[in-house]
Design a protein around this motif. Structure first.
Motif, PDB file in Angstrom:
ATOM      1  N   ILE A 162       0.852  -1.191   0.000  1.00  0.00           N
ATOM      2  CA  ILE A 162       0.000   0.000   0.000  1.00  0.00           C
ATOM      3  C   ILE A 162       0.887   1.240   0.000  1.00  0.00           C
ATOM      4  O   ILE A 162       1.572   1.509   0.983  1.00  0.00           O
ATOM      5  CB  ILE A 162      -0.937  -0.003   1.218  1.00  0.00           C
ATOM      6  CG1 ILE A 162      -1.788  -1.266   1.186  1.00  0.00           C
ATOM      7  CG2 ILE A 162      -1.792   1.268   1.237  1.00  0.00           C
ATOM      8  CD1 ILE A 162      -2.518  -1.547   2.477  1.00  0.00           C
ATOM      9  N   ALA A 163       0.876   1.966  -1.104  1.00  0.00           N
ATOM     10  CA  ALA A 163       1.793   3.098  -1.223  1.00  0.00           C
ATOM     11  C   ALA A 163       1.138   4.339  -1.801  1.00  0.00           C
ATOM     12  O   ALA A 163       1.805   5.350  -1.999  1.00  0.00           O
ATOM     13  CB  ALA A 163       3.007   2.719  -2.081  1.00  0.00           C
ATOM     14  N   ASP A 164      -0.161   4.269  -2.096  1.00  0.00           N
ATOM     15  CA  ASP A 164      -0.854   5.495  -2.504  1.00  0.00           C
ATOM     16  C   ASP A 164      -2.309   5.407  -2.039  1.00  0.00           C
ATOM     17  O   ASP A 164      -2.725   4.408  -1.446  1.00  0.00           O
ATOM     18  CB  ASP A 164      -0.722   5.760  -4.011  1.00  0.00           C
ATOM     19  CG  ASP A 164      -1.475   4.763  -4.873  1.00  0.00           C
ATOM     20  OD1 ASP A 164      -2.306   3.985  -4.364  1.00  0.00           O
ATOM     21  OD2 ASP A 164      -1.237   4.777  -6.104  1.00  0.00           O
ATOM     22  N   GLY A 165      -3.044   6.483  -2.302  1.00  0.00           N
ATOM     23  CA  GLY A 165      -4.401   6.535  -1.775  1.00  0.00           C
ATOM     24  C   GLY A 165      -5.347   5.548  -2.429  1.00  0.00           C
ATOM     25  O   GLY A 165      -6.348   5.154  -1.819  1.00  0.00           O
ATOM     26  N   ARG A 166      -5.043   5.121  -3.662  1.00  0.00           N
ATOM     27  CA  ARG A 166      -5.853   4.063  -4.263  1.00  0.00           C
ATOM     28  C   ARG A 166      -5.778   2.804  -3.416  1.00  0.00           C
ATOM     29  O   ARG A 166      -6.778   2.094  -3.232  1.00  0.00           O
ATOM     30  CB  ARG A 166      -5.379   3.780  -5.696  1.00  0.00           C
ATOM     31  CG  ARG A 166      -5.652   4.924  -6.651  1.00  0.00           C
ATOM     32  CD  ARG A 166      -5.027   4.675  -8.027  1.00  0.00           C
ATOM     33  NE  ARG A 166      -3.564   4.670  -7.975  1.00  0.00           N
ATOM     34  CZ  ARG A 166      -2.779   4.668  -9.042  1.00  0.00           C
ATOM     35  NH1 ARG A 166      -3.322   4.651 -10.265  1.00  0.00           N
ATOM     36  NH2 ARG A 166      -1.464   4.679  -8.918  1.00  0.00           N
ATOM     37  N   GLY A 167      -4.596   2.536  -2.895  1.00  0.00           N
ATOM     38  CA  GLY A 167      -4.419   1.374  -2.044  1.00  0.00           C
ATOM     39  C   GLY A 167      -5.171   1.511  -0.726  1.00  0.00           C
ATOM     40  O   GLY A 167      -5.711   0.529  -0.208  1.00  0.00           O
ATOM     41  N   VAL A 168      -5.201   2.716  -0.193  1.00  0.00           N
ATOM     42  CA  VAL A 168      -5.968   2.943   1.041  1.00  0.00           C
ATOM     43  C   VAL A 168      -7.443   2.658   0.781  1.00  0.00           C
ATOM     44  O   VAL A 168      -8.103   1.937   1.548  1.00  0.00           O
ATOM     45  CB  VAL A 168      -5.769   4.386   1.545  1.00  0.00           C
ATOM     46  CG1 VAL A 168      -6.647   4.644   2.768  1.00  0.00           C
ATOM     47  CG2 VAL A 168      -4.300   4.655   1.861  1.00  0.00           C
ATOM     48  N   ALA A 169      -7.965   3.203  -0.302  1.00  0.00           N
ATOM     49  CA  ALA A 169      -9.379   2.981  -0.634  1.00  0.00           C
ATOM     50  C   ALA A 169      -9.655   1.498  -0.882  1.00  0.00           C
ATOM     51  O   ALA A 169     -10.673   0.956  -0.450  1.00  0.00           O
ATOM     52  CB  ALA A 169      -9.759   3.804  -1.869  1.00  0.00           C
ATOM     53  N   ALA A 170      -8.734   0.832  -1.578  1.00  0.00           N
ATOM     54  CA  ALA A 170      -8.915  -0.602  -1.866  1.00  0.00           C
ATOM     55  C   ALA A 170      -8.915  -1.421  -0.587  1.00  0.00           C
ATOM     56  O   ALA A 170      -9.682  -2.380  -0.443  1.00  0.00           O
ATOM     57  CB  ALA A 170      -7.818  -1.088  -2.814  1.00  0.00           C
ATOM     58  N   ALA A 171      -8.049  -1.072   0.347  1.00  0.00           N
ATOM     59  CA  ALA A 171      -7.999  -1.798   1.621  1.00  0.00           C
ATOM     60  C   ALA A 171      -9.341  -1.682   2.344  1.00  0.00           C
ATOM     61  O   ALA A 171      -9.860  -2.663   2.875  1.00  0.00           O
ATOM     62  CB  ALA A 171      -6.866  -1.251   2.490  1.00  0.00           C
ATOM     63  N   LEU A 172      -9.903  -0.482   2.347  1.00  0.00           N
ATOM     64  CA  LEU A 172     -11.207  -0.298   2.983  1.00  0.00           C
ATOM     65  C   LEU A 172     -12.264  -1.128   2.245  1.00  0.00           C
ATOM     66  O   LEU A 172     -13.131  -1.754   2.868  1.00  0.00           O
ATOM     67  CB  LEU A 172     -11.595   1.178   3.012  1.00  0.00           C
ATOM     68  CG  LEU A 172     -10.654   2.113   3.789  1.00  0.00           C
ATOM     69  CD1 LEU A 172     -11.188   3.545   3.758  1.00  0.00           C
ATOM     70  CD2 LEU A 172     -10.436   1.662   5.228  1.00  0.00           C
ATOM     71  N   ALA A 173     -12.198  -1.144   0.913  1.00  0.00           N
ATOM     72  CA  ALA A 173     -13.162  -1.928   0.133  1.00  0.00           C
ATOM     73  C   ALA A 173     -13.062  -3.415   0.468  1.00  0.00           C
ATOM     74  O   ALA A 173     -14.073  -4.122   0.485  1.00  0.00           O
ATOM     75  CB  ALA A 173     -12.932  -1.705  -1.364  1.00  0.00           C
ATOM     76  N   LEU A 174     -11.863  -3.886   0.749  1.00  0.00           N
ATOM     77  CA  LEU A 174     -11.665  -5.304   1.088  1.00  0.00           C
ATOM     78  C   LEU A 174     -12.180  -5.632   2.479  1.00  0.00           C
ATOM     79  O   LEU A 174     -12.177  -6.793   2.885  1.00  0.00           O
ATOM     80  CB  LEU A 174     -10.187  -5.675   0.980  1.00  0.00           C
ATOM     81  CG  LEU A 174      -9.609  -5.695  -0.443  1.00  0.00           C
ATOM     82  CD1 LEU A 174      -8.092  -5.865  -0.409  1.00  0.00           C
ATOM     83  CD2 LEU A 174     -10.248  -6.814  -1.274  1.00  0.00           C
ATOM     84  N   GLY A 175     -12.590  -4.615   3.230  1.00  0.00           N
ATOM     85  CA  GLY A 175     -13.154  -4.848   4.548  1.00  0.00           C
ATOM     86  C   GLY A 175     -12.275  -4.387   5.692  1.00  0.00           C
ATOM     87  O   GLY A 175     -12.667  -4.497   6.863  1.00  0.00           O
ATOM     88  N   ALA A 176     -11.083  -3.873   5.367  1.00  0.00           N
ATOM     89  CA  ALA A 176     -10.199  -3.371   6.416  1.00  0.00           C
ATOM     90  C   ALA A 176     -10.739  -2.061   6.977  1.00  0.00           C
ATOM     91  O   ALA A 176     -11.513  -1.362   6.325  1.00  0.00           O
ATOM     92  CB  ALA A 176      -8.787  -3.163   5.868  1.00  0.00           C
ATOM     93  N   ASP A 177     -10.314  -1.744   8.191  1.00  0.00           N
ATOM     94  CA  ASP A 177     -10.663  -0.466   8.812  1.00  0.00           C
ATOM     95  C   ASP A 177      -9.505   0.512   8.772  1.00  0.00           C
ATOM     96  O   ASP A 177      -9.546   1.543   9.447  1.00  0.00           O
ATOM     97  CB  ASP A 177     -11.102  -0.696  10.263  1.00  0.00           C
ATOM     98  CG  ASP A 177     -12.539  -1.184  10.325  1.00  0.00           C
ATOM     99  OD1 ASP A 177     -13.429  -0.371  10.046  1.00  0.00           O
ATOM    100  OD2 ASP A 177     -12.759  -2.373  10.610  1.00  0.00           O
ATOM    101  N   GLY A 178      -8.488   0.187   8.003  1.00  0.00           N
ATOM    102  CA  GLY A 178      -7.355   1.081   7.874  1.00  0.00           C
ATOM    103  C   GLY A 178      -6.183   0.361   7.257  1.00  0.00           C
ATOM    104  O   GLY A 178      -6.311  -0.792   6.814  1.00  0.00           O
ATOM    105  N   VAL A 179      -5.061   1.058   7.210  1.00  0.00           N
ATOM    106  CA  VAL A 179      -3.864   0.503   6.570  1.00  0.00           C
ATOM    107  C   VAL A 179      -2.639   0.760   7.431  1.00  0.00           C
ATOM    108  O   VAL A 179      -2.614   1.668   8.263  1.00  0.00           O
ATOM    109  CB  VAL A 179      -3.626   1.136   5.174  1.00  0.00           C
ATOM    110  CG1 VAL A 179      -4.783   0.807   4.234  1.00  0.00           C
ATOM    111  CG2 VAL A 179      -3.422   2.638   5.276  1.00  0.00           C
ATOM    112  N   LEU A 180      -1.627  -0.058   7.197  1.00  0.00           N
ATOM    113  CA  LEU A 180      -0.298   0.114   7.794  1.00  0.00           C
ATOM    114  C   LEU A 180       0.650   0.324   6.617  1.00  0.00           C
ATOM    115  O   LEU A 180       0.709  -0.518   5.715  1.00  0.00           O
ATOM    116  CB  LEU A 180       0.082  -1.130   8.588  1.00  0.00           C
ATOM    117  CG  LEU A 180       1.378  -1.072   9.387  1.00  0.00           C
ATOM    118  CD1 LEU A 180       1.105  -0.436  10.761  1.00  0.00           C
ATOM    119  CD2 LEU A 180       1.958  -2.474   9.597  1.00  0.00           C
TER     120      LEU A 180
END
Lengths: 320, 320
Positions: free
Chosen positions: A173-191
């Motif tokens: 996860i290195a850009d905001g698309r990845g942040v949004a995708a992580a949330l879409a996958l069901g995560a509540d955030g990113v590391l």
């Protein structure tokens, strides 16, 4: 503006973005900068050096009034080092790689919130057992050490296993698309690791910055070669992603041989001690294609959030 | 309702979901069912058998009036087989694995739209060069053969390289959260394999269904063992993800030895010919944790869309 999730509510922070506690790289100033910008800064206490812990945690507490934390490698960290860190009053402790039970007890006794990073299903269930407040599902895309699952299918698998415990996605996860995708996958955030390595406050070497800013994911590779060569007894189930170099090319697929070759390992260690940068491991994420500059950590974090919001708006617009 | 993207606009279909043209599994009835339900059905013509192509493409054209297509392995398919497929008037031809130039010319000469699947940056740039109308960015999470990049960081990397050509994400996508995440990463749709393998219309064996419905991602592994044992000359840069079995355990990491061992390979091929199911390769995605039932393909597709919309709504709700 911000992205509100169960993790941000629990942590009392505006943005669901935590700094990966990268060993040697995520010092107190970087963690404080991430926390001050509205994320959760986690100091990398992984190597377990008490002097580093004291120095960097002192720097963190001196630099931010927002929630912050510190992360340790479970397989190698003595309880005394975690106790020493707890004396600095972190809001969170994160444990990664290996059985977290002993250290989780130390953290719980101090009444501090616990993040446990997991790399497969069994570890996810164990994290629930030890009372993790937040679980990080880490994929093999991550820079440095990781397990055997890929971020994209692993995150929803962990979410299904551990709900209602909030999950952060890590690895690639290195850009905001990845942040949004992580949330879409069901995560509540990113590391996020490598993207923050390329920030002004990181304790990164020039070689690391060069790799992350100019390198490509295809230049990275997972292996155990550098751990074996350095005689660092990492559990064998956690290889590490580094940039490819001539030492890796030479020893790829020859773990047993390298382990048995005392001369080769001593020669390698001597070369590192002499400052040979060409042979040294450079840890980097597979997502480095997406990283092209070094910026202040606050700018990095705000860009991640803004890009995530743009991505979310675009995707919402696709719904007919 | 539906999810409208540049891919759905270009293809004239309601949903941005394509069926992966799985060899032996994605026959004409499955492709037609996916197309009829509003996705893009792609028949798996990969093995290059002209009789299979004629039979399954006849079945597809007899079963749907919606857009559909057929996919081939570029490294192994003779132009005559693609020409034979073109006689069935598909709307799309997809090329995967290997240099697409020769076959792309055949497709272009017929005025049929071209999808090219890519597994690294160089292949993505080559797909642009050959005039791909749509590019599939495939990660190593996929069942069967794949390259070296993971879906999560590879999709946005390809999007940045090939924009404005629409990109589909492939590899590890088995539920609607994955569809939403792919769109968040910048894709205009997804290519789905294993989730459609577990559908009523798939030409799947009982062992394949059992693996996909009951197996876990951690039971899968990428190797070249089965290709070498079967004497199928797949290019070495495309290992395949299968369920782990005793043959893989025995030969893991011994590719050269297996290639040199005529007796071992002959014995293996004899066992397969005799119907030994315990040793046979079972191709499956790392995302099989997320697949727990066999349903009609239309139900699968509608569930993917509905779950994606739920995921998108949840993520949009996180924006403060």
């Amino acid at each position: 503006v911000g992205l509100r999730t169960r993790f941000t509510e629990l942590a009392g922070i505006p943005h669901p973005i935590a700094l990966a506690p990268m060993g040697d790289v995520a010092g107190g100033l970087l963690a404080a900068a991430v926390s001050d910008a509205g994320g959760l800064g986690l100091v990398g206490g992984g190597r377990g050096d008490p002097d580093w812990v004291d120095r960097e945690l002192t720097a963190a507490t001196a630099s931010t009034d927002r929630p912050w934390g510190v992360g340790f490698q479970a397989w190698s960290t003595p309880p005394e080092v975690v106790e020493r860190a707890l004396a600095h009053r972190p809001d969170w402790v994160m444990l990664s790689f290996g059985d977290p039970r002993a250290l989780a007890g130390v953290v719980a006794a101090a009444g501090v919130r616990l993040i446990v990073q997991v790399t497969d299903r069994d570890e996810a269930l164990q994290a629930v057992d030890v009372g993790a407040d937040v679980i990080v599902a880490q994929g093999t895309e991550a820079g440095g050490h990781s397990g055997r699952r890929s971020t994209f299918p692993f995150v929803p698998t962990v979410v299904d296993l551990v709900t209602p415990i909030p999950v952060l996605a890590a690895g690639g996860i290195a850009d905001g698309r990845g942040v949004a995708a992580a949330l879409a996958l069901g995560a509540d955030g990113v590391l996020v690791g490598s993207r923050f390595l390329a920030s002004s406050e990181a304790l990164a070497t020039g070689d690391e910055l060069e790799a992350v800013v100019s390198g490509r994911g295809e230049d990275t590779e997972r292996s155990r070669v550098f751990d074996i060569a350095r005689d660092v007894p990492w559990p064998s189930r956690y290889p590490a992603r580094t940039m490819r170099n001539s030492f890796l090319e030479r020893w790829r697929g020859r773990d047993d041989e390298l382990r048995a070759d005392d001369v080769a390992r001593a020669t390698y260690q001597d070369a590192l001690a002499a400052g040979n940068r060409e042979l040294a491991p450079v840890w980097a994420s597979e997502a480095i294609d997406l990283i092209t500059d070094v910026r202040p950590a606050a700018d990095v974090l705000h860009a991640l959030v803004a890009e995530a919001e743009t991505s979310i708006a675009r995707v919402a617009d696709a719904v007919d």
